[in-house]
Design an enzyme around this catalytic site. Structure first.
Site, PDB file in Angstrom:
ATOM      1  CG  ASP A  64      10.598 -80.191  -8.324  1.00  0.00           C
ATOM      2  OD1 ASP A  64      10.441 -80.906  -9.344  1.00  0.00           O
ATOM      3  OD2 ASP A  64      10.988 -80.649  -7.247  1.00  0.00           O
TER       4      ASP A  64
ATOM      5  CE  LYS B 291       8.996 -83.772  -7.491  1.00  0.00           C
ATOM      6  NZ  LYS B 291      10.147 -84.617  -7.357  1.00  0.00           N
TER       7      LYS B 291
ATOM      8  CG  ASN C 210       7.358 -81.280  -5.010  1.00  0.00           C
ATOM      9  OD1 ASN C 210       7.755 -82.037  -4.136  1.00  0.00           O
ATOM     10  ND2 ASN C 210       8.136 -80.807  -5.966  1.00  0.00           N
TER      11      ASN C 210
ATOM     12  CG  ASP D 297       9.219 -79.563  -1.789  1.00  0.00           C
ATOM     13  OD1 ASP D 297      10.110 -78.702  -1.929  1.00  0.00           O
ATOM     14  OD2 ASP D 297       9.448 -80.712  -1.368  1.00  0.00           O
TER      15      ASP D 297
ATOM     16  CB  THR E 175      10.744 -84.050 -11.592  1.00  0.00           C
ATOM     17  OG1 THR E 175      10.763 -83.606 -10.251  1.00  0.00           O
ATOM     18  CG2 THR E 175      10.591 -85.539 -11.643  1.00  0.00           C
TER      19      THR E 175
HETATM   20  P1  AMP Z   1       8.411 -83.807   3.280  1.00  0.00           P
HETATM   21  O1  AMP Z   1       9.609 -83.728   4.138  1.00  0.00           O
HETATM   22  O2  AMP Z   1       7.820 -82.463   2.975  1.00  0.00           O
HETATM   23  O3  AMP Z   1       8.594 -84.667   2.078  1.00  0.00           O
HETATM   24  O4  AMP Z   1       7.291 -84.510   4.179  1.00  0.00           O
HETATM   25  C1  AMP Z   1       7.282 -85.891   4.464  1.00  0.00           C
HETATM   26  C2  AMP Z   1       5.836 -86.352   4.540  1.00  0.00           C
HETATM   27  O5  AMP Z   1       5.185 -85.728   5.649  1.00  0.00           O
HETATM   28  C3  AMP Z   1       5.015 -85.975   3.342  1.00  0.00           C
HETATM   29  O6  AMP Z   1       5.138 -86.926   2.339  1.00  0.00           O
HETATM   30  C4  AMP Z   1       3.611 -85.896   3.906  1.00  0.00           C
HETATM   31  O7  AMP Z   1       3.030 -87.167   3.971  1.00  0.00           O
HETATM   32  C5  AMP Z   1       3.846 -85.407   5.311  1.00  0.00           C
HETATM   33  N1  AMP Z   1       3.672 -83.953   5.412  1.00  0.00           N
HETATM   34  C6  AMP Z   1       4.607 -83.004   5.156  1.00  0.00           C
HETATM   35  N2  AMP Z   1       4.122 -81.778   5.362  1.00  0.00           N
HETATM   36  C7  AMP Z   1       2.835 -81.936   5.759  1.00  0.00           C
HETATM   37  C8  AMP Z   1       1.790 -81.014   6.103  1.00  0.00           C
HETATM   38  N3  AMP Z   1       1.989 -79.706   6.088  1.00  0.00           N
HETATM   39  N4  AMP Z   1       0.602 -81.528   6.460  1.00  0.00           N
HETATM   40  C9  AMP Z   1       0.395 -82.875   6.466  1.00  0.00           C
HETATM   41  N5  AMP Z   1       1.343 -83.781   6.147  1.00  0.00           N
HETATM   42  C10 AMP Z   1       2.552 -83.336   5.793  1.00  0.00           C
END
Ligand code: AMP
Length: 416
Positions: free
Chosen positions: A274, A276, A279, A292, A310
């Site tokens: 995945d 893209k 991620n 991801d 995707t």
């Molecule tokens: P996710 O649940 O992984 O889609 O995370 C939601 C949002 O949190 C992402 O779109 C990033 O903006 C932020 N985020 C997630 N993981 C991290 C990380 N390890 N460091 C910084 N920002 C993060």
């Protein structure tokens, strides 16, 4: 990202001693784009900052080993330095506490408690067992249990499908992390218990500078918490949306890092499936982090038939429901290169999904005239209908377009 700026400034003020430099790959943010299309601005070199942030923003292999749970013990920043993925054997000694900087992690908005009041329910039975994920008790040698009390909470980083993500600092020892919450009941509602378990299991065993580290995890009645490496520059997708597309230089450097990370993943029999921009995250020096693993499979010698990923990044064999293997990631790398440079994926048809499928199956690939012949060559070699004919990733690393844009001094271990 004011708090990241604050982190950078505070860390820049510290003295570095006795740290080996990381072997991390190129930093796009340290460069100026050569292309007139790019809006990417030049930033000052941040070598010292990067070393310090590596040291303090996430557990670092080159410092005195602190007494800490195995999930945070003996972490490594670069797979070449660490042959084993097991991290249970390092002797524990006291951390050099005076060296801990006071990093600004931003203001906590109380969002976790607020959300926990309104969201999610307890889960029971088999699902509860499946989601009772705790890295501190899942090893042969139990270490310590984590809970929310072990963290100073900082600013919100974002909201994911299953819960919020916060910048946090562990209290003892002090490390900056991203803490991601996942609501168990929503995982169950979406029937992704196994997928989430798999994502966590896969990510916890990976050590590569361009793969986001998962240091540990724990759970309470309603939630799972993932202790993730903090990606200081946030989402790559936001950068791409902001700029529309990237310069050839910036794109080449990202693709170089992606290819290196994919070689590492495939060497561990992990197919990402995945890839893209959404991620991908960016570290504090703008280095790419694959972040991801929701669709990853651990497939030693295995061929898969599940349709996933995707649409725009799907290869012909997946569109046509055939078996597939790690070469799906080669294809996705070609699509990614195209999207970085042109601003949209090569087979996109916004009006018709079936037309996108058709274009993928026909490999209906067209380039705008301003794209260099060199990168057209790379993309065309990756976007081959026959998976066996796709350019091997080791040859991506030696492709003239990649080599030409690679910063001096960066050596790819996987090329040896
Ligand atoms: P996710 O649940 O992984 O889609 O995370 C939601 C949002 O949190 C992402 O779109 C990033 O903006 C932020 N985020 C997630 N993981 C991290 C990380 N390890 N460091 C910084 N920002 C993060």
């Amino acid at each position: 990202m004011t708090s990241v700026g604050a982190v950078t400034r505070q860390i820049a003020a510290l003295e570095i001693t006795g740290n080996k430099p990381t072997t991390s790959s190129s930093s796009s943010s340290k460069t100026t784009s050569a292309s007139s299309r790019s809006l990417h601005t030049k930033q000052p070199s941040q070598n010292n900052v990067s070393k310090l942030l590596t040291k303090f923003a996430a557990p670092n292999p080159y410092t005195t080993k602190p007494a800490q749970p195995s999930s945070l013990r003996n972490p490594t920043y670069g797979h070449s330095k660490q042959p084993s993925t097991s991290d249970t054997t390092t002797p524990a000694t006291k951390p050099a506490r005076t060296a801990q900087p006071s990093v600004d992690i931003g203001r906590y908005d109380g969002g976790l408690e607020e959300e926990n009041e309104k969201r999610g329910e307890r889960v029971y039975g088999e699902a509860a067992e499946q989601l009772a994920l705790d890295s501190s008790v899942s090893r042969k040698c139990p270490t310590r249990e984590w809970s929310l009390h072990d963290f100073d909470m900082g600013r919100p980083l974002g909201k994911g499908k299953f819960g919020r993500v916060y910048m946090v600092r562990t209290k003892d020892p002090k490390y900056i992390l991203a803490l991601k919450t996942l609501y168990k009941s929503e995982i169950v509602q979406n029937r992704v218990e196994k997928q989430i378990r798999r994502e966590i299991e896969i990510q916890q065993n990976l050590r590569h500078p361009n793969v986001l580290r998962l240091y540990g995890y724990f759970h309470d009645e309603k939630r799972i918490f993932l202790m993730l490496e903090f990606a200081g520059k946030g989402e790559l997708y936001k950068q791409l949306s902001k700029h529309g597309c990237f310069s050839e230089r910036r794109s080449a450097r990202y693709i170089d890092q992606m290819a290196d990370a994919l070689i590492y993943l495939h060497g561990k029999h992990v197919i990402h499936r995945d890839i893209k921009p959404e991620n991908l995250l960016l570290g504090i020096n703008g280095e790419l982090k694959i972040g991801d693993f929701g669709w990853s499979v651990h497939a030693p010698g295995n061929r898969r038939m599940t349709l996933c990923g995707t649409l725009d990044y799907l290869p012909p064999e997946m569109v046509e429901g055939k078996e597939h293997n790690e070469k799906v990631d080669y294809w996705a790398l070609g699509v990614l290169t195209y999207e970085f440079l042109i601003g949209n994926p090569p087979f996109e048809d916004r009006n018709s999904v079936s037309n996108t499928y058709r274009r993928i199956a026909k490999v209906d690939l067209r380039f705008p005239s301003n794209v260099s012949a060199e990168v057209q060559d790379l993309i065309s070699r990756l976007l081959q209908y026959d998976p066996q004919r796709r350019l091997p990733l080791t040859e991506v690393l030696t492709h003239p377009w990649i080599v030409r844009h690679r910063p001096q001094g960066v050596v790819r271990e996987s090329m040896a």
